[in-house]
Write an enzyme that holds these catalytic residues in place. Sequence first.
Site, short mmCIF file in Angstrom:
data_model
loop_
_atom_site.label_atom_id
_atom_site.label_comp_id
_atom_site.label_asym_id
_atom_site.label_seq_id
_atom_site.Cartn_x
_atom_site.Cartn_y
_atom_site.Cartn_z
N GLU A 229 -4.16 -5.41 16.30
CA GLU A 229 -3.49 -4.86 15.13
C GLU A 229 -4.52 -4.45 14.08
O GLU A 229 -5.57 -5.10 13.96
CB GLU A 229 -2.53 -5.92 14.56
CG GLU A 229 -1.82 -5.55 13.29
CD GLU A 229 -0.83 -4.41 13.42
OE1 GLU A 229 -1.25 -3.28 13.75
OE2 GLU A 229 0.37 -4.63 13.15
N ASP A 230 -4.23 -3.40 13.34
CA ASP A 230 -5.17 -2.94 12.33
C ASP A 230 -5.27 -3.91 11.15
O ASP A 230 -6.35 -4.23 10.70
CB ASP A 230 -4.85 -1.52 11.86
CG ASP A 230 -3.41 -1.34 11.35
OD1 ASP A 230 -2.62 -2.30 11.40
OD2 ASP A 230 -3.08 -0.22 10.92
N PHE B 260 -4.64 -1.77 -1.10
CA PHE B 260 -4.05 -0.83 -0.14
C PHE B 260 -5.19 0.00 0.42
O PHE B 260 -5.88 0.70 -0.32
CB PHE B 260 -3.00 0.07 -0.81
CG PHE B 260 -2.15 0.78 0.21
CD1 PHE B 260 -1.02 0.18 0.75
CD2 PHE B 260 -2.51 2.03 0.65
CE1 PHE B 260 -0.24 0.83 1.70
CE2 PHE B 260 -1.74 2.70 1.61
CZ PHE B 260 -0.60 2.10 2.14
N ASP C 166 -1.00 -8.42 7.27
CA ASP C 166 -0.64 -8.36 5.87
C ASP C 166 0.42 -9.43 5.58
O ASP C 166 0.09 -10.61 5.47
CB ASP C 166 -0.14 -6.95 5.57
CG ASP C 166 0.06 -6.63 4.10
OD1 ASP C 166 0.01 -7.55 3.27
OD2 ASP C 166 0.27 -5.45 3.77
#
Length: 181
Positions: free
Chosen positions: A102-103, A155, A106
């Site tokens: 997964e990138d 972000f 979060d």
Amino acid sequence: MATTTAQGLEVLFTRDQIAERVRQMGEQISNDLAGEKLVMIGVLKGAAPFLADLSRSVTVDATFDFVAVKSYAKGSQTSSGAVKLIKDLDEPIEGKNVLVVEDILDTGLTLAFLRKLFLQHRPKSLRIAALLDKPSRRVEQIDADYVGFSIPNLFVIGYGMDFSERYRNLPDICLMPPDAV
């Protein structure tokens, strides 16, 4: 002074920093799974560049599969809180060593959803590799087994990560400019 891209974006991690960390992660995964076979499952679309680079850094016998999930509304910087499976696995994972790639970890909602889903298929082992970890945003208690970088609540875009499908192709990980929304 912060490094910026040709587009004037502030760089958080350069392509060289990313490449070195991904190489180290691949080495650790290879050591942990020495002599074993591995199925690397990329979470589309953001993890595609990371999966490609990580797969070239592991030395164990590895195959790929992909899933796609959705938790962000188009044009939003916040998760909707509901995770929806858009594309399921193509091959069975029962009895196999699985690495979810997964990138960014979060809120944890996506990876908790995928972990629960994949464990129902009874893999031999299930591990998670996340390029970025944002622990301050965690809603679901889940940790990655392999983490590239831990970051504060920023972000980020680039290296597969996007805002409304833009910026995925940036080779560096950059901060999302406030005026780009």
